[in-house]
Design an enzyme around this catalytic site. Structure first.
Site, mmCIF file in Angstrom:
data_model
loop_
_atom_site.group_PDB
_atom_site.id
_atom_site.type_symbol
_atom_site.label_atom_id
_atom_site.label_comp_id
_atom_site.label_asym_id
_atom_site.label_seq_id
_atom_site.Cartn_x
_atom_site.Cartn_y
_atom_site.Cartn_z
ATOM 1 N N ASP A 126 0.913 -1.157 -0.061
ATOM 2 C CA ASP A 126 0.107 0.212 -0.029
ATOM 3 C C ASP A 126 0.798 1.382 -0.015
ATOM 4 O O ASP A 126 0.252 2.344 -0.087
ATOM 5 C CB ASP A 126 -0.916 -0.108 1.122
ATOM 6 C CG ASP A 126 -0.293 -0.170 2.330
ATOM 7 O OD1 ASP A 126 0.905 -0.056 2.597
ATOM 8 O OD2 ASP A 126 -0.747 -0.138 3.585
ATOM 9 N N ARG A 177 13.410 10.628 6.275
ATOM 10 C CA ARG A 177 14.918 9.942 6.546
ATOM 11 C C ARG A 177 15.966 10.798 5.721
ATOM 12 O O ARG A 177 15.645 11.078 4.747
ATOM 13 C CB ARG A 177 14.733 8.651 6.164
ATOM 14 C CG ARG A 177 16.070 7.867 6.063
ATOM 15 C CD ARG A 177 16.094 6.170 6.197
ATOM 16 N NE ARG A 177 15.668 5.772 4.918
ATOM 17 C CZ ARG A 177 15.333 4.430 4.618
ATOM 18 N NH1 ARG A 177 15.576 3.562 5.671
ATOM 19 N NH2 ARG A 177 15.181 3.764 3.573
ATOM 20 N N ASP A 253 19.553 -5.584 0.111
ATOM 21 C CA ASP A 253 18.752 -4.446 -0.328
ATOM 22 C C ASP A 253 18.613 -3.630 0.702
ATOM 23 O O ASP A 253 18.547 -2.423 0.793
ATOM 24 C CB ASP A 253 17.370 -4.563 -0.894
ATOM 25 C CG ASP A 253 16.614 -5.522 0.084
ATOM 26 O OD1 ASP A 253 16.925 -6.702 0.352
ATOM 27 O OD2 ASP A 253 15.394 -5.238 0.534
ATOM 28 N N ASN A 254 19.250 -4.127 2.010
ATOM 29 C CA ASN A 254 19.242 -3.387 3.139
ATOM 30 C C ASN A 254 20.765 -2.953 3.772
ATOM 31 O O ASN A 254 20.940 -2.897 4.738
ATOM 32 C CB ASN A 254 18.388 -4.031 4.405
ATOM 33 C CG ASN A 254 16.802 -4.007 4.288
ATOM 34 O OD1 ASN A 254 16.354 -3.205 3.231
ATOM 35 N ND2 ASN A 254 16.431 -5.136 4.599
ATOM 36 N N ASP A 263 17.416 1.040 6.930
ATOM 37 C CA ASP A 263 16.451 0.146 7.038
ATOM 38 C C ASP A 263 16.376 -0.644 8.408
ATOM 39 O O ASP A 263 16.303 -1.653 8.647
ATOM 40 C CB ASP A 263 16.079 -0.747 5.955
ATOM 41 C CG ASP A 263 15.778 -0.099 4.642
ATOM 42 O OD1 ASP A 263 15.734 1.053 4.419
ATOM 43 O OD2 ASP A 263 15.655 -1.010 3.585
#
Ligand code: AMP
Ligand code: MG
Length: 494
Positions: A126, A177, A253-254, A263
């Site tokens: 979402d 962030r 990806d983190n 993250d």
């Protein structure tokens, strides 16, 4: 929508990279932006338009309802290995990079909204974030910064006035962030998996110019880039281990190429020392347990190195060998940083080879006794100042005999160290925090916030601002949880 124009001095270098690096997308406006928190010190450091800090402006601005002039927001494309499985397309599914600014020190900083609506990378998500995880990231990132550990920062948190639907209905929120960049190992993998070597080279050159300019002149800049990224990760992971931080989702990806912690999902600080500690509800196999973090970092760095090989002299066997040797060398580098950090924790200004046994002797005793990681080292500072003040730390051990034997060894070692007890204790207090964001205290603050009481959130932020000081207000935050307060699982909240 507020009419007032806000000017940020954007210089969007990532936006200038080729079109398939990102998707141009605006935040989806929200119903009722409400400012929870603005990080005034960071706002000042970034040199942003002062009128943007007024709550009337900050709320719609950091909710994505009001875009600063000159903004050209994007969602970044990336891929990644999630729990060891490669996913060729992830990308910013609920985050939007508003732009880059040069801060007062001339450093380039990304300003990103997280939870700001769907993007072309949202898949079935979402694009939103719930209040709890937003505040968790705020608390943890700022705590890590105050501890002196490289990290992305939290600039603002706002409520959206909209519900988000997870297992239950939760209040929605958005985090702003700040990062030196949001480029991840997975960003490289995105292009590699598409066979787009030209894009990999473009990205590597961007990263060198932005984060590692010192390698530009090397004989083989891309090999030198592997080495430089590896070194910063070795420093970072050693710093995590020093304070008992467990990231929880070290997917490729983190992991930020800059060497910043990024993250914050189901991350947590360990209470009782045990290398097998896992909090994340989704980490069922313990892949990302506290003690596994160095090994996982190395595995991730190997995936990074693979993406660069095609750029290096056609990837001859000799080059592959060099890259392999670099990756193998990660542990040696990591252990050097870790050992230096542990020596500081134990108050040793000089190095002796046997120190390794001394360090492991304490850790083994802590594990056997379930001793609290943070309290043990903080109380050792008192013992360093005065060997008679030993009961505080001793009481943390169920097996007192083992502790006593270790303490005798430590005292003997301290006699061969040049510092005075007062100097040593002071230095130890600068590296062994009095307070960390203990899980149960963080959860209490998040629960209260969901009930619209932001007092505990404000209080924990204040306590964590100066983690190395003993202050009266930290008293209730230094202790490990009582049995009934213990938080066993943390959730990523996506
Ligand atoms: P994370 O586990 O938070 O690192 O996210 C992994 C991937 O899932 C990233 O590509 C995120 O952008 C995406 N993601 C996480 N939560 C959502 C969400 N609510 N809506 C859309 N994408 C999401
Ligand atoms: Mg992520």
């Amino acid at each position: 929508m507020t009419q007032q124009a806000i000017r940020f001095a954007f210089d969007n270098s990532y936006r200038r990279l080729p079109d398939h690096f990102h998707a141009r997308i605006r935040p989806t406006p929200v119903t009722a932006p409400g400012l929870i928190k603005l990080n005034a010190a960071l706002f000042e450091e970034l040199g942003l338009d002062p009128s943007a800090s007024e709550p009337r402006v900050a709320a719609p601005l950091f909710a994505g309802n009001l875009l600063p002039d000159g903004g050209d927001p994007i969602a970044m494309a990336y891929a990644g290995h999630q729990f060891g499985n490669f996913v060729p397309q992830l990308g910013d599914g609920r985050a939007i990079l508003i732009g880059e600014v040069l801060d007062r020190a001339g450093q380039r900083r990304d300003i990103q909204l997280k939870g700001s609506g769907q993007t072309p990378f949202s898949r079935s998500g979402d694009g939103r974030a719930a209040l709890g995880p937003v505040l968790r990231e705020y608390i943890l990132a700022e705590a890590m910064h105050a501890l002196g550990i490289p990290t992305t920062r939290a600039l603002a948190a706002v409520t959206t006035g909209e519900p988000v639907y997870r297992e239950t209905i939760l209040p929605g929120a958005i985090l702003t962030r700040v990062a030196s960049s949001h480029i991840r190992i997975g960003t490289f993998q995105y292009f590699t998996s598409r066979g787009d070597t030209e894009a990999v080279q473009h990205l590597a050159d961007h990263v060198i110019a932005r984060h590692y300019p010192e390698v530009a002149g090397a004989d083989s800049p891309y090999l030198a880039l592997i080495e430089a990224v590896l070194e910063r990760q070795a420093v970072l992971i050693a710093a995590w281990m020093r304070v008992g931080f467990i990231h929880g989702v070290m997917n490729t990806d983190n992991m930020a190429i800059s060497g910043e912690t990024i993250d914050y999902g189901p991350c947590a600080f360990m209470d009782a020392y045990d290398p097998a500690t896992v909090f994340s509800s989704i980490d069922r196999g313990g892949r990302y347990a506290y003690g596994n973090q160095p090994g996982i970092a190395q595995w991730n760095l190997a995936r990074f190195a693979e993406t660069l090989l095609p750029l290096i002299d056609g990837a001859s066997d000799a080059v592959i060998q060099q890259a392999t040797d670099l990756i193998r060398g990660f542990f040696g580098r990591y252990e050097e940083h870790w050992t230096a950090g542990m020596r500081r924790k134990l108050g040793l200004a000089t190095a002796e080879p046997e120190d390794i046994d001394l360090i492991h002797g304490l850790l083994d005793a802590m594990k056997a006794s379930g001793a609290d990681f943070t309290l043990t080292f903080r109380r050792l500072c008192d013992t360093a100042a005065d060997p008679q003040a030993n009961s505080g730390v001793r009481d943390l051990f169920i097996d007192r005999q083992t502790y006593d034997a270790w303490a005798a060894q430590w005292q003997a070692r301290l006699e061969r160290d040049p510092q005075t007890p007062a100097e040593r204790a002071a230095r130890m207090r600068d590296t062994n925090p009095a307070v960390i964001p203990r899980n149960h205290r963080v959860e209490q603050a998040l629960h209260a916030a969901v009930e619209n009481d932001f007092g505990p959130f404000e209080a924990i932020l204040r306590v964590l601002e100066r983690p190395y000081e003993d202050r009266p207000e930290v008293a209730g935050y230094t202790e490990p949880p009582q049995d009934e307060e213990r938080v066993l699982k943390t959730f990523c909240g996506t």
